[in-house]
Design an enzyme around this catalytic site. Sequence first.
Site, PDB file in Angstrom:
ATOM      1  NE  ARG A 183       3.029  -2.064  -4.561  1.00  0.00           N
ATOM      2  CZ  ARG A 183       3.459  -1.002  -5.225  1.00  0.00           C
ATOM      3  NH1 ARG A 183       2.601  -0.197  -5.817  1.00  0.00           N
ATOM      4  NH2 ARG A 183       4.749  -0.744  -5.306  1.00  0.00           N
TER       5      ARG A 183
ATOM      6  CG  HIS B 289       3.840   0.139  -0.193  1.00  0.00           C
ATOM      7  ND1 HIS B 289       4.582   0.757  -1.155  1.00  0.00           N
ATOM      8  CD2 HIS B 289       3.924  -1.188  -0.467  1.00  0.00           C
ATOM      9  CE1 HIS B 289       5.085  -0.143  -1.990  1.00  0.00           C
ATOM     10  NE2 HIS B 289       4.691  -1.334  -1.599  1.00  0.00           N
TER      11      HIS B 289
ATOM     12  CG  ASN C  13       5.089   4.383  -1.707  1.00  0.00           C
ATOM     13  OD1 ASN C  13       5.089   3.160  -1.745  1.00  0.00           O
ATOM     14  ND2 ASN C  13       5.177   5.071  -0.584  1.00  0.00           N
TER      15      ASN C  13
ATOM     16  CG  HIS D 133       3.527  -9.998  -5.574  1.00  0.00           C
ATOM     17  ND1 HIS D 133       4.893  -9.958  -5.606  1.00  0.00           N
ATOM     18  CD2 HIS D 133       3.136  -8.829  -4.991  1.00  0.00           C
ATOM     19  CE1 HIS D 133       5.312  -8.821  -5.074  1.00  0.00           C
ATOM     20  NE2 HIS D 133       4.273  -8.124  -4.682  1.00  0.00           N
TER      21      HIS D 133
HETATM   22  C1  HEM Z   1       8.572  -9.171  -0.631  1.00  0.00           C
HETATM   23  C2  HEM Z   1       8.856  -8.019  -1.148  1.00  0.00           C
HETATM   24  C3  HEM Z   1       7.987  -7.302  -2.113  1.00  0.00           C
HETATM   25  C4  HEM Z   1       8.400  -6.640  -3.213  1.00  0.00           C
HETATM   26  C5  HEM Z   1       9.823  -6.500  -3.679  1.00  0.00           C
HETATM   27  C6  HEM Z   1       7.219  -6.121  -3.869  1.00  0.00           C
HETATM   28  C7  HEM Z   1       7.243  -5.374  -5.035  1.00  0.00           C
HETATM   29  C8  HEM Z   1       6.124  -4.999  -5.734  1.00  0.00           C
HETATM   30  C9  HEM Z   1       6.143  -4.257  -6.955  1.00  0.00           C
HETATM   31  C10 HEM Z   1       7.393  -3.717  -7.642  1.00  0.00           C
HETATM   32  C11 HEM Z   1       4.860  -4.132  -7.384  1.00  0.00           C
HETATM   33  C12 HEM Z   1       4.374  -3.468  -8.667  1.00  0.00           C
HETATM   34  C13 HEM Z   1       4.140  -2.008  -8.459  1.00  0.00           C
HETATM   35  C14 HEM Z   1       3.710  -1.353  -9.738  1.00  0.00           C
HETATM   36  O1  HEM Z   1       4.459  -1.354 -10.670  1.00  0.00           O
HETATM   37  O2  HEM Z   1       2.575  -0.857  -9.778  1.00  0.00           O
HETATM   38  C15 HEM Z   1       4.026  -4.796  -6.424  1.00  0.00           C
HETATM   39  C16 HEM Z   1       2.661  -4.910  -6.528  1.00  0.00           C
HETATM   40  C17 HEM Z   1       1.873  -5.437  -5.543  1.00  0.00           C
HETATM   41  N1  HEM Z   1       2.297  -5.917  -4.324  1.00  0.00           N
HETATM   42 FE1  HEM Z   1       4.209  -6.233  -3.762  1.00  0.00          FE
HETATM   43  N2  HEM Z   1       6.126  -6.475  -3.152  1.00  0.00           N
HETATM   44  C18 HEM Z   1       6.536  -7.180  -2.056  1.00  0.00           C
HETATM   45  C19 HEM Z   1       5.737  -7.671  -1.065  1.00  0.00           C
HETATM   46  C20 HEM Z   1       4.385  -7.493  -1.005  1.00  0.00           C
HETATM   47  C21 HEM Z   1       3.571  -7.787   0.134  1.00  0.00           C
HETATM   48  C22 HEM Z   1       4.107  -8.254   1.478  1.00  0.00           C
HETATM   49  C23 HEM Z   1       2.283  -7.527  -0.218  1.00  0.00           C
HETATM   50  C24 HEM Z   1       1.031  -7.648   0.592  1.00  0.00           C
HETATM   51  C25 HEM Z   1       0.873  -8.388   1.637  1.00  0.00           C
HETATM   52  C26 HEM Z   1       2.296  -7.086  -1.584  1.00  0.00           C
HETATM   53  C27 HEM Z   1       1.194  -6.795  -2.324  1.00  0.00           C
HETATM   54  C28 HEM Z   1       1.205  -6.311  -3.615  1.00  0.00           C
HETATM   55  C29 HEM Z   1       0.017  -6.121  -4.416  1.00  0.00           C
HETATM   56  C30 HEM Z   1      -1.397  -6.500  -4.019  1.00  0.00           C
HETATM   57  C31 HEM Z   1       0.431  -5.563  -5.617  1.00  0.00           C
HETATM   58  C32 HEM Z   1      -0.478  -5.143  -6.779  1.00  0.00           C
HETATM   59  C33 HEM Z   1      -0.966  -3.732  -6.493  1.00  0.00           C
HETATM   60  C34 HEM Z   1      -2.008  -3.216  -7.455  1.00  0.00           C
HETATM   61  O3  HEM Z   1      -2.503  -3.952  -8.281  1.00  0.00           O
HETATM   62  O4  HEM Z   1      -2.339  -2.020  -7.330  1.00  0.00           O
HETATM   63  N3  HEM Z   1       3.584  -7.040  -2.020  1.00  0.00           N
HETATM   64  N4  HEM Z   1       4.810  -5.310  -5.430  1.00  0.00           N
END
Ligand code: HEM
Length: 344
Positions: free
Chosen positions: A79, A83, A109, A211
Site C-alpha cells: 500500500r 500511495h 493516508n 486487496h
Molecule cells: C482501485 C482503487 C483503490 C482504492 C479505492 C483503495 C482503497 C483502499 C482502502 C480504503 C484501504 C483501507 C485503508 C485502511 O483503512 O487502513 C486499502 C487498503 C489496502 N490497499 Fe487499496 N485501494 C485501491 C487500490 C489499491 C492498489 C492499486 C493497491 C496495490 C497495488 C492497493 C493495496 C492495498 C493494500 C495492500 C491494503 C492493505 C494495507 C494494510 O494492510 O496496511 N490498493 N485500500
Amino acid sequence: MNTLGFICFLLAFHASLSVKGPFSAAQNNNGAPTPQFMPLQGLTQNFYQTTCPKAQGIIKSEVTKIINQNPSEAAGLLRILFHDCFVQGCDASILLTKPMVSEQVAAPNNRSLRTSTIRILDQIKDKVEAVCPGVVSCADTIVLSTAIAVELVGGPNIPMLLGRRDSNNAASNQTVVANIPAPTLNISALKQNFQNHGLDSADLVALSGGHTFGQAHCRVVDLQLTPTVSTDLNAAFAANLSRICIPGGTNNSANRGALTVHLDFISKDVFDNSYYTNVLNKVAIFHSDAALLNATDTKQLVQLYAQDQNKFFQQFKVSMLKLTQLGVLTGRNGIIRKKCSVPN
Ligand code: HEM
C-alpha cells in the site's frame, strides 16, 4: 458467531458460490489482453551492481526476517508503494516527515498507512546506508522491499527495475486527494483515475488484487455499513462486519479508531487470487471492489482472474512494473536521501 464460526461461514460460503464464469480455458486466452510493458530509460534490474553490489542481498535478507516474523507487513509495504507512486511518482515522497507537512497526514493516508511498515523501511535503509552510504534511493528501497515481500507471501516474482532517485519535497494534501482513489468511487471514476496515471482497465483490475491481503480500518468499512448496509455486500458478511465494526457490536471499545478487519478473511496474509472470488461473492469490502463488476471489461477480468491465478499473476507483474515507473526521477534528477524521512 465467534471468529472461528465466522471463518467457517466464509469457507462454506466460498464453497457454495464457487466461481462459474463464462470462460473456457481457450476463451480465457482470447479474453485477456496481452500484458504489455515498456521499460523506462535509466532503470535497469542490476542498477547497483557496481555501486553497491550488496544492496539487493541486504534488502532481501532484512525483508525475509521481517516477513517471517509478521507476514502482514507485505500488505503494509504494497500500500505504501501504491500511495507513493500515485502521488508525484515513485520518489519516496510518502516517507518524508520533516520539515514539510508529510503526505502521511493527507486525508486519504491519515492514520491508515502502517507506522510499523514505515519504521521497517527506515531500518532497511539504515542497513544499506551502513554498507554503501548515499547510493541506494529510498524509492528503490520501497519498490524492491515490496516485491520481495509480496513474493514471500505467495505472489509472483516481479523483476523490478532499479535506478529511481528520491524527491526532496512532499506533495500537498490537495495533490494526494486528487491522486489517491477513494473507496467510494464508481467504475468510471476508478477507470478515469487510473487512466490519469497512464494505466488501463487491466491494470485497475490486477492492481486492485492488492486487496487480497491486509486490513481496513472500521471507520472506512463503516461507509459500507451505515446509514444503511450497501448492496455491494452479502447480507451475512455485512452482519459480521457490523458486529466487528459498529458501536454496540462486540467491539464497542474506546479504541474503535484502531479497529481493523481483514480484507480477505480466508487467506488474510497470502497473496493469491482469492480477492476476485471475494468480489464475485460480494465479500470484498469497498465499493471500489464491487464496482469492478459494473463494466463489462473489468467484470470479465475479475471472472478470469478468479478462475486463473496465473493470468492474474502475469498481469499483476506487468501492472506493477508500469506502476513503479510512474514519474520516476533518474540520472541527474532528484537526490539520494540518507534518511528516508528527511530531505538530507
Ligand atoms: C482501485 C482503487 C483503490 C482504492 C479505492 C483503495 C482503497 C483502499 C482502502 C480504503 C484501504 C483501507 C485503508 C485502511 O483503512 O487502513 C486499502 C487498503 C489496502 N490497499 Fe487499496 N485501494 C485501491 C487500490 C489499491 C492498489 C492499486 C493497491 C496495490 C497495488 C492497493 C493495496 C492495498 C493494500 C495492500 C491494503 C492493505 C494495507 C494494510 O494492510 O496496511 N490498493 N485500500
